[in-house]
Enzyme design. Structure first.
Site, PDB file in Angstrom:
ATOM      1  N   ILE A  64       0.880  -1.162   0.000  1.00 55.03           N
ATOM      2  CA  ILE A  64       0.000   0.000   0.000  1.00 55.03           C
ATOM      3  C   ILE A  64       0.921   1.216   0.000  1.00 55.03           C
ATOM      4  O   ILE A  64       1.885   1.267   0.765  1.00 55.03           O
ATOM      5  CB  ILE A  64      -0.947  -0.023   1.223  1.00 55.03           C
ATOM      6  CG1 ILE A  64      -1.992   1.097   1.149  1.00 55.03           C
ATOM      7  CG2 ILE A  64      -0.204   0.026   2.543  1.00 55.03           C
ATOM      8  CD1 ILE A  64      -3.093   0.986   2.206  1.00 55.03           C
ATOM      9  N   SER A  65       0.655   2.169  -0.886  1.00 61.23           N
ATOM     10  CA  SER A  65       1.575   3.296  -1.073  1.00 61.23           C
ATOM     11  C   SER A  65       1.676   4.175   0.172  1.00 61.23           C
ATOM     12  O   SER A  65       0.771   4.222   1.005  1.00 61.23           O
ATOM     13  CB  SER A  65       1.123   4.162  -2.248  1.00 61.23           C
ATOM     14  OG  SER A  65       1.290   3.486  -3.456  1.00 61.23           O
ATOM     15  N   ALA A  66       2.791   4.910   0.259  1.00 63.06           N
ATOM     16  CA  ALA A  66       2.978   5.902   1.318  1.00 63.06           C
ATOM     17  C   ALA A  66       1.921   7.001   1.158  1.00 63.06           C
ATOM     18  O   ALA A  66       1.569   7.371   0.035  1.00 63.06           O
ATOM     19  CB  ALA A  66       4.371   6.498   1.233  1.00 63.06           C
TER      20      ALA A  66
END
Length: 220
Positions: A64-66
């Protein structure tokens, strides 16, 4: 184990920091981030880390992206209520939930990994999002049943811009996509489709995404 109130406080601090840094620039994106905190879209064991501004693991070896990266892409997309949006790479469902909050209408999202289709659907159901439609498939082919799109947002890095995605954009529409090497280094491109069907590309600098796998992406 942090309780919901403490998780919420930590998340609010993260959102405040992103605003202070000028990464979240619009009130609409700020409200969407507060409406759908990242800790609601990760496995239980990672919830206490969800406020950190870095990627986190999700099932099937993906991430899951930053928060800052998600905010940058959403601000670039300039989403408005009523826009028809296609997302490529559903992952946890977090980005799709944020998009749905911004456009206030149906969002279509394609994921190639069956385990993540189920993970995202469960997450979205749990937080009460009914307007996001998750499909299993090759995202590099786009999603012909609902063309054309005002915006297409790709959350994985391809070797170049997939032709079907350009074709499925409305004139005046916009595609946000990382393009570059197979792993860990790409450029974030903002691709605008002009009225005559040609494209204008703006480069927003270096990013790091998992590879975009598919017919018009990388081969597995």
């Amino acid at each position: 184990m942090l309780d919901e109130m403490e998780l919420g406080r930590l998340w609010e601090r993260t959102v405040d920091n992103l605003v202070h840094e000028g990464i979240i620039r619009s009130e609409a994106v700020r409200r969407a981030f507060l409406r759908f905190p990242r800790y609601l879209f990760v496995e239980e064991r990672y919830r206490k880390y969800a406020h950190l501004d870095e990627p986190l693991p999700i099932p099937a070896g993906q991430t899951i992206s930053a928060p800052h990266m998600v905010a940058i892409m959403l601000e670039l997309a300039e989403l408005k209520p009523g826009m028809k949006v296609l997302e490529i790479g559903t992952g946890s469902g977090w980005n799709a939930a944020l998009i749905s909050e911004l456009v206030k209408t149906d969002v279509y999202t394609i994921e190639r990994i069956p385990e993540l289709v189920e993970f995202a659907r469960k997450n979205l159901q749990r937080v009460g999002v009914k307007t996001v439609h998750v499909f299993l498939g090759d995202g590099t082919l786009g999603f012909p049943p609902k063309v054309p799109y005002d915006r297409i947002i790709v959350t994985a890095g391809g070797p170049d811009i997939p032709k079907p995605l350009i074709e499925q954009l409305k004139p005046g529409g916009k595609l946000i996509i990382p393009v570059g090497s197979y792993h860990l280094w790409q450029d974030l491109l903002e691709v605008i489709k002009l009225k005559d069907g040609s494209i204008k590309v703006r480069n927003h600098g270096g990013v790091a995404f998992v590879p975009l796998i598919g017919e018009y992406g990388w081969k597995e």
